[in-house]
Motif scaffolding. Structure first.
Motif, short mmCIF file in Angstrom:
data_model
loop_
_atom_site.label_atom_id
_atom_site.label_comp_id
_atom_site.label_asym_id
_atom_site.label_seq_id
_atom_site.Cartn_x
_atom_site.Cartn_y
_atom_site.Cartn_z
N ASP A 97 6.61 -6.39 8.10
CA ASP A 97 7.08 -4.94 8.35
C ASP A 97 6.84 -4.92 10.12
N ASN A 128 13.99 -5.48 6.11
CA ASN A 128 13.44 -4.55 5.39
C ASN A 128 14.44 -3.48 5.21
N GLN A 129 14.69 -3.01 4.01
CA GLN A 129 15.78 -2.03 3.64
C GLN A 129 15.15 -0.67 3.94
N GLU A 130 13.87 -0.70 4.09
CA GLU A 130 13.26 0.92 4.36
C GLU A 130 13.38 1.07 5.97
N THR A 131 13.29 0.01 6.55
CA THR A 131 13.65 0.08 8.09
C THR A 131 15.11 0.34 8.44
N GLU A 133 16.69 2.22 6.64
CA GLU A 133 16.97 3.42 6.32
C GLU A 133 16.14 4.77 7.02
N ASN A 134 15.34 3.90 7.98
CA ASN A 134 14.53 4.90 9.14
C ASN A 134 15.38 6.09 9.57
N THR A 166 23.00 4.97 6.60
CA THR A 166 22.94 4.65 5.09
C THR A 166 23.07 5.93 4.14
N ASN A 168 21.50 7.94 2.51
CA ASN A 168 20.73 9.02 2.65
C ASN A 168 21.13 10.17 3.56
#
Length: 203
Positions: A97, A128-131, A133-134, A166, A168
């Motif tokens: 991370d 990291n997918q969450e990164t 989608e930051n 992304t 979102n």
């Protein structure tokens, strides 16, 4: 008595050998290799790591390249960070991370400075997918894409920035096309607005 002395001598030699090969030399060579990495002499660093006993070489090597990849990213030295990253990209270290966040920050900086090649390089190293989608990263892509749309650089706007937003943020992305279309119309660039923005605005 003679046999006991030989056993003691052998035991001492064995302990010295093990300490040298598994503690002293690895520590020395890894420190030396990190000095080379810090000086950006990556060839010498690799040769130095190879002198460490194979069983523990990998962990020392991965730790060194990982730490200096982060260090160089913090200094905005993308080329040197890339040199380090190539050594760890196929390992679990690449998914860390902390490292992913450093790549994200570097990606944002390069995007804002219009260094598109470096931006793409940094983006490609985010695992990291969450990164990905930051919020900050996606908003940067949208703003950079909007600037290119208004400057009528439609291909780069889509391929370099807006295509990476992304799902979102799909609604916000539609607003970017809407705002860009308005500004193009205000500049009298009606055909450009129709051909490159209207198709991405819902009815």
């Amino acid at each position: 008595i003679k046999n006991k002395k030989l056993v003691k001598i052998f035991s001492v030699c064995a302990v010295v050998f093990l300490l040298a090969n598994y503690v002293v030399f690895p520590q020395y060579y890894s420190s030396k290799a990190e000095e080379y990495i810090n000086d950006k002499d990556f060839g010498s660093a690799e040769k130095t790591y190879q002198k460490i006993t194979s069983q523990i070489r990998k962990s020392k090597e991965l730790d060194g390249y990982y730490n200096y990849c982060i260090k160089f990213l913090g200094e905005n030295d993308i080329d040197s960070a890339e040199q380090c990253y190539t050594k760890i990209q196929d390992t679990e270290k690449a998914k860390d991370d902390k490292l992913n966040n450093f790549w994200k920050e570097a990606c944002i900086n390069e995007a804002n400075n219009n260094n598109q090649d470096n931006m793409l390089l940094c983006y490609s190293h985010i695992k990291n997918q969450e990164t990905l989608e930051n919020k900050e990263l996606n908003e940067t892509f949208m703003e950079c894409g909007k600037k290119l749309l208004i400057d009528t650089d439609f291909e780069n706007a889509a391929t370099l920035y807006l295509s990476k937003v992304t799902d979102n943020y799909s609604t916000s992305l539609e607003n970017i096309y809407y705002e860009s279309a308005k500004q193009l119309i205000e500049k009298g660039k009606y055909i450009e607005a129709i051909d490159n923005c209207f198709n991405d605005i819902s009815a």
